[in-house]
Enzyme design. Structure first.
Site, PDB file in Angstrom:
ATOM      1  N   HIS A 267      -7.852  -6.127   7.053  1.00 16.62           N
ATOM      2  CA  HIS A 267      -7.849  -5.312   8.359  1.00 16.62           C
ATOM      3  C   HIS A 267      -8.242  -5.660   9.672  1.00 16.62           C
ATOM      4  CE1 HIS A 267      -6.900  -0.770   8.925  1.00 16.62           C
ATOM      5  NE2 HIS A 267      -7.349  -1.236   9.913  1.00 16.62           N
TER       6      HIS A 267
ATOM      7  N   HIS B 299       0.779  -1.406   0.097  1.00 17.57           N
ATOM      8  CA  HIS B 299      -0.100   0.012   0.020  1.00 17.57           C
ATOM      9  C   HIS B 299       0.787   1.202   0.033  1.00 17.57           C
ATOM     10  CE1 HIS B 299      -3.838   1.812   1.506  1.00 17.57           C
ATOM     11  NE2 HIS B 299      -3.272   2.734   0.874  1.00 17.57           N
TER      12      HIS B 299
ATOM     13  N   GLU C 156      -2.518  -1.504  -3.243  1.00 15.86           N
ATOM     14  CA  GLU C 156      -3.618  -0.869  -2.406  1.00 15.86           C
ATOM     15  C   GLU C 156      -3.463   0.747  -2.811  1.00 15.86           C
ATOM     16  OE1 GLU C 156      -5.046  -4.015   0.722  1.00 15.86           O
ATOM     17  OE2 GLU C 156      -4.032  -2.306   1.447  1.00 15.86           O
TER      18      GLU C 156
END
Length: 239
Positions: free
Chosen positions: A190, A43, A70
């Site tokens: 997450h 990310h 991401e």
């Protein structure tokens, strides 16, 4: 079987905190795949506080499983992804100064924007996924964006599970069932961890992929500490 994609942001954070190249991000990605993980997730953020844009480019030749990038589709992120052409891009609506992702897309409010971004990625042969909360309206309108998959934001589940509330998974089950009916692929991520991943994966239908980083890296540090401490003690032992 649900695929495990390992997010290696925390490896980059540790490396950047000291400078140099320890731990070696590329070797870590290679080893994680060798150990059996089916994907690598990164990310990159605009401030490059963990994954640097150059890391994303360098990993292209290293990741031979699934490469998932991401991020918030700002112009620099889009340019990076289009240059690399990873297996999957996961769109996340996080602010530039966010510590970590903390909400899914409002797929009604941002539908037109998401449609344009997703079409650009799909035109380049990149599978698209969008980060959403387990809210049925958000899942329903995610279908209209043209996304191939959604990724359920699982912090709420993890929090409730930690409190012993197993009902905290109910909204995720309903969201997963709707995604299946809409022929949307399903990912999740997450705050998933060794404590909660088995319960989650067994109860969520058609879960294709989980992306796990912070917990997995933290657990790896702890579960490996005894071995490393003893290796040092052996090295220091007087003959």
């Amino acid at each position: 079987m649900t695929k495990l994609s390992v997010n290696i942001n925390k490896i980059a954070t540790l490396r950047n905190s000291r400078g140099g190249n320890t731990p070696d991000l590329l070797k870590t990605a290679t080893d994680i795949q060798r150990f059996g993980a089916e994907g690598i997730t990164i990310h990159p953020r605009p401030d490059e506080r963990h994954i640097k844009y150059q890391d994303a480019l360098d990993l292209k030749s290293i990741v031979y499983t699934e490469y998932n990038i991401e991020g918030n589709p700002i112009p620099s992120f889009m340019d990076l992804v289009l240059k690399i052409k990873p297996t999957q891009v996961t769109l996340v609506p996080d602010a530039e100064d966010a510590i970590t992702s903390n909400a899914g897309w409002d797929t009604i409010k941002h539908k037109k924007f998401l449609q344009e971004v997703i079409q650009e990625f799909k035109n380049n042969g990149i599978r698209t996924s969008i980060f959403v909360d387990p809210v049925l309206k958000m899942v329903e309108h995610a279908k209209e964006t043209g996304a191939d998959r959604i990724e359920l934001y699982t912090e709420g589940f993890a929090h409730e599970y930690g409190l012993g509330n197993l009902k905290g998974i109910d909204s995720y089950v309903k969201a997963a069932q709707l995604a299946q009916n809409l022929e949307l692929g399903l990912n999740a991520g997450h705050d998933l961890s060794l404590d909660n991943i088995e319960f989650f994966s067994k109860n969520i239908p058609n879960l294709l992929e989980v992306s796990i980083g912070h917990a997995l890296i933290s657990e790896s540090l702890y579960l490996g500490l005894e071995n490393v401490v003893n290796l040092y003690l052996r090295k220091l032992k007087k003959l």
